[in-house]
Scaffold this active site. Structure first.
Site, PDB file in Angstrom:
ATOM      1  CG  ASP A  35     -33.475 -75.975 -48.444  1.00  0.00           C
ATOM      2  OD1 ASP A  35     -32.500 -76.598 -48.913  1.00  0.00           O
ATOM      3  OD2 ASP A  35     -34.471 -75.625 -49.108  1.00  0.00           O
ATOM      4  CG  ASP A  51     -31.712 -71.583 -44.308  1.00  0.00           C
ATOM      5  OD1 ASP A  51     -30.950 -71.428 -45.279  1.00  0.00           O
ATOM      6  OD2 ASP A  51     -32.949 -71.644 -44.391  1.00  0.00           O
ATOM      7  CB  SER A  60     -12.120 -64.899 -81.400  1.00  0.00           C
ATOM      8  OG  SER A  60     -11.133 -64.363 -82.237  1.00  0.00           O
ATOM      9  CG  LEU A  61     -12.487 -70.659 -80.322  1.00  0.00           C
ATOM     10  CD1 LEU A  61     -13.511 -71.695 -79.898  1.00  0.00           C
ATOM     11  CD2 LEU A  61     -11.076 -71.198 -80.114  1.00  0.00           C
ATOM     12  CD  GLU A  79     -15.060 -77.328 -73.794  1.00  0.00           C
ATOM     13  OE1 GLU A  79     -15.702 -77.142 -72.765  1.00  0.00           O
ATOM     14  OE2 GLU A  79     -13.858 -77.041 -73.926  1.00  0.00           O
ATOM     15  CE  LYS A  99     -18.228 -70.810 -80.320  1.00  0.00           C
ATOM     16  NZ  LYS A  99     -19.210 -69.805 -79.869  1.00  0.00           N
ATOM     17  CG  ASP A 139     -25.615 -68.838 -77.610  1.00  0.00           C
ATOM     18  OD1 ASP A 139     -24.720 -67.978 -77.632  1.00  0.00           O
ATOM     19  OD2 ASP A 139     -26.645 -68.767 -78.296  1.00  0.00           O
ATOM     20  NE  ARG A 164     -13.310 -63.539 -76.321  1.00  0.00           N
ATOM     21  CZ  ARG A 164     -13.267 -62.720 -77.353  1.00  0.00           C
ATOM     22  NH1 ARG A 164     -14.137 -61.725 -77.412  1.00  0.00           N
ATOM     23  NH2 ARG A 164     -12.378 -62.849 -78.293  1.00  0.00           N
ATOM     24  CD  GLU A 213     -19.678 -68.986 -73.012  1.00  0.00           C
ATOM     25  OE1 GLU A 213     -18.423 -68.937 -73.017  1.00  0.00           O
ATOM     26  OE2 GLU A 213     -20.373 -68.464 -73.889  1.00  0.00           O
ATOM     27  CE1 TYR A 266     -21.820 -77.580 -67.184  1.00  0.00           C
ATOM     28  CE2 TYR A 266     -23.295 -75.717 -67.539  1.00  0.00           C
ATOM     29  CZ  TYR A 266     -23.099 -77.044 -67.244  1.00  0.00           C
ATOM     30  OH  TYR A 266     -24.178 -77.846 -67.006  1.00  0.00           O
ATOM     31  CE  LYS A 273     -10.625 -75.152 -75.820  1.00  0.00           C
ATOM     32  NZ  LYS A 273     -10.932 -75.114 -74.386  1.00  0.00           N
ATOM     33  CE  LYS A 286     -20.972 -70.046 -84.920  1.00  0.00           C
ATOM     34  NZ  LYS A 286     -21.314 -69.261 -83.724  1.00  0.00           N
ATOM     35  CB  CYS A 321     -62.241 -62.214 -87.990  1.00  0.00           C
ATOM     36  SG  CYS A 321     -61.680 -63.822 -87.397  1.00  0.00           S
ATOM     37  CB  CYS A 380     -65.845 -65.302 -87.127  1.00  0.00           C
ATOM     38  SG  CYS A 380     -65.235 -63.793 -86.364  1.00  0.00           S
ATOM     39  CB  CYS A 410     -61.245 -61.710 -84.107  1.00  0.00           C
ATOM     40  SG  CYS A 410     -62.911 -62.408 -84.053  1.00  0.00           S
ATOM     41  CB  CYS A 448     -63.975 -65.978 -83.492  1.00  0.00           C
ATOM     42  SG  CYS A 448     -62.746 -66.190 -84.775  1.00  0.00           S
TER      43      CYS A 448
HETATM   44 ZN   LIG Z   1     -63.018 -64.128 -85.610  1.00  0.00          ZN
END
Ligand SMILES: [Zn+2]
Length: 671
Positions: free
Chosen positions: A37, A41, A86-87, A118, A120, A122, A141, A180, A230, A296, A320, A414, A417, A432, A437
């Site tokens: 580092d 730097d 879109s797919l 590959e 998908k 999220d 997008r 993505e 990616y 694809k 999916k 509770c 107890c 509680c 307890c």
């Molecule tokens: Zn309790």
């Protein structure tokens, strides 16, 4: 008047840019840094020095442009030159076979098609436009036709190259790269722990984390978030002279983009289905969230022949994962008491498969949620399971409610107890308050022994329950007084298992301070906050003496946590328990973090010139003795460690009155 830079300086600037780009790539794309580092730097500081002196040398591809530009007022719209389509989606093998059949018919071929697959991801889809090899524009997008200009934010992402090779710039004067932006699960958890410790709203999930971080008007916030890009495609392939998706991945890789390492090239339905099954198995072990597999047709001529229908290409499909929603019957609602006394309604369900897992319990969160759901016993409910989140009941299917379905009432007392529950003002949870307890004690004991705490292998929730119900353990400190003979009468407790547990407890007596603090289960103190506290105080005794003001001055500890921690350690019960743990043989070793202890504790170093060993060697030594190393000399620098042929840093240090150490003096100091 300032002179213009000479040729030598321009060449040096150019060289620095190239060198830093290369280091960035090794660090952010290959996960394999090749310099320390400090060395990085040093290069970066030199680049900034030159650019400060000659701002005309600053270009869009300079690594200095990554640090985050000034905030903007709003995002400008960007029209994609080629729409981001879109797919089509499938969710079953039959549906994929149908897709494959249409592809084969369209190409007038047997059904043995070569695909590229590959995961998908999220995250958030973005497009990067490189003109003459320089990243010129980056956008979301959006609706596929028009997105938002988020160029300054995308520049802060280390895995996005700011420029391409000369060869590629010549072959592709205009290159639009798509991919993505994601946040890794481990980063997501770490950030949320920190946000929680700072009393800030945590991120809802990694995708929101990535999207929210990218859509910040202040790029400096984006720069502070660990995001990854990616790459999965380029938009103008028909101009590019590449013949398949395989070529695209090769090009992207060679230009320093991250390409998913799970990309596959299966041929035919059977092979694709196998790849999909493999991905399902891999999914829980991945450090990022995926919601399916993109498939694809690999060959570009085939893609072109197939064309597109309305907004989706005919040559690609998203397979999916099985629905994350499922319907089932609500059989009962139980109220569980957590280790902090919070009472949570838990739905007991007719077991059902959701996203590949059988679910029979789901959270209903709190009283307000329960009221809003208006669920009755016997109702058909919809449950959701997403990622590694606890399954939850999202709605009731009213039309399916049977006659006489029983109402659910939130208890006044509770369930463990029978103490009266309280709901503190402004909170959504009933609690509680009885520290003795049994269910709370079980929860605390389980947490105490968990991996992040004393890490007592073999002490799960079932055993915790037994130890408490048999009266062997009343609080976690009792663990350190257990004998093998105490354990043998318990269910399923053979001689060997009992011996193992005793040995695990014995090993845990010397755990380090951050684990001890975490194990105590102070409300709001997760592993990250526990580490901060341990680094700051080094021992339980010192932490016990800390005032709320002391605590709140620690970066990363917010006022609410500071108050809770102070109150926790001021409590008589805490004192009693710590004494009991000590008497039971817990060692509470002093904690010496590499960062906070030693003769250079709190001191800041800058290193310059040529030393007898690589800089990383000296950096390690400084850190081992509690100091830290930064790149540039400022008023807050304590020492300049100075070798042969020092540069401008020595002048600056002299000007600011910073102490200058030769290598010999430095070595004597640490001896
Ligand atoms: Zn309790």
């Amino acid at each position: 008047m300032v002179a213009s830079p000479d040729k030598k300086l321009i060449a040096e600037h150019e060289r620095l840019k190239t060198e830093i780009h290369e280091h960035n790539r090794r660090y952010y794309v290959d996960d394999n840094p090749s310099v320390s580092d400090a060395e990085y730097d040093r290069l970066f500081d030199r680049l900034l020095d030159i650019e400060k002196q000659y701002p005309e040398l600053i270009t869009a591809d300079s690594p200095s442009q990554r640090v985050g530009a000034q905030p903007s007022k709003k995002f400008e719209p960007v029209t994609h030159s080629v729409p981001m389509l879109s797919l089509q989606k499938v969710t079953t093998r039959e549906q994929f076979e149908e897709f494959n059949r249409r592809v084969a018919e369209g190409l007038e071929r047997s059904d043995d098609i070569e695909y590229v697959t590959e995961p998908k991801l999220d995250g958030l889809a973005v497009e990067l436009v490189y003109r003459n090899g320089i990243l010129e524009l980056g956008s979301t997008r959006g609706d596929g036709t028009t997105g938002e200009n988020i160029t300054p934010n995308l520049r802060t992402i280390g895995s996005i190259p700011l420029r391409l090779s000369e060869k590629t710039a010549r072959s592709y004067p205009l290159l639009e790269v798509r991919g993505e932006v994601i946040m890794r699960l481990s980063d997501f958890r770490r950030i949320n722990e920190r946000l929680t410790a700072e009393d800030k709203q945590p991120l809802a999930n990694p995708r929101n984390g990535a999207a929210g971080s990218l859509r910040q008007l202040n790029p400096q916030i984006t720069a502070s978030r660990p995001l990854l890009f990616y790459a999965y495609g380029i938009s103008e392939w028909h101009l590019s002279g590449l013949s398949s998706q395989k070529d695209v991945f090769a090009l992207l890789k060679s230009e320093g983009f991250r390409v998913n390492d799970l990309v596959g090239y299966p041929r035919g339905v059977e092979a694709v289905a196998k790849t999909f099954d493999k991905l399902i198995k891999l999914r829980p072990s991945l450090d990022y969230e995926i919601d399916g597999m993109v498939i694809k047709v690999s060959d570009f001529a085939d893609q072109e022949a197939l064309g597109q229908i309305s907004r989706a290409p005919r040559w690609a499909v998203a397979w999916k994962f099985a629905a994350e929603l499922a319907e089932t019957i609500l059989k009962d609602v139980e109220f569980s008491v957590g280790r902090t006394g919070q009472v949570t309604p838990v739905a007991k369900l007719e077991p059902v498969r959701v996203a590949g897992v059988t679910v029979s319990n789901a959270s209903m969160h709190n009283e307000d949620e329960l009221t809003a759901l208006d669920a009755r016993i016997g109702d058909t409910v919809v449950i959701r399971r997403a990622g590694d989140v606890i399954p939850e009941v999202v709605e009731v299917v009213r039309e399916k409610r049977p006659k006489g379905a029983r109402m659910i009432r939130f208890p006044k007392n509770c369930p463990s107890c029978n103490s009266e529950l309280v709901r503190p003002e402004g909170e959504s949870a009933w609690r509680c308050l009885n520290l003795a307890c049994p269910e709370q004690v079980e929860g605390r004991l389980f947490h105490f022994a968990s991996k992040g705490g004393f890490d007592i292998e073999g002490l799960g929730d079932k055993l915790a329950r037994q130890l408490i119900s048999q009266g062997l353990v009343k609080d976690p400190a009792d663990l350190f007084y257990l004998k093998k003979d105490d354990l043998l009468p318990l269910d399923l407790m053979a001689d060997k298992r009992a011996a193992n547990l005793i040995a695990a407890i014995d090993r845990s007596r010397s755990v380090e301070l951050p684990r001890v603090i975490y194990a105590l289960g102070i409300f709001g103190v997760g592993e990250a906050a526990a580490r901060l506290l341990a680094e700051q105080y080094g021992s339980v005794e010192k932490l016990q003496e800390a005032s709320t003001d002391d605590l709140v001055s620690i970066p990363g500890i917010g006022p609410v946590i500071a108050k809770t921690v102070h109150e926790f350690f001021a409590h008589d019960d805490t004192h009693r328990m710590l004494r009991k743990m000590r008497a039971g043989g817990v060692l509470f070793p002093e904690y010496r973090s590499a960062r906070s202890e030693g003769i250079f504790s709190g001191k800041t170093f800058v290193i310059t010139g040529t030393l007898s060993r690589p800089r990383s060697h000296f950096k390690n030594l400084i850190e081992q003795h509690g100091g830290k190393v930064t790149g540039s000399v400022s008023k807050s620098t304590d020492y300049l460690l100075c070798g042969e042929d020092p540069g401008s840093k020595l002048d600056k240090a002299n000007k600011l009155g910073v102490a200058v150490l030769t290598e010999n003096t430095f070595t004597e100091m640490i001896a």
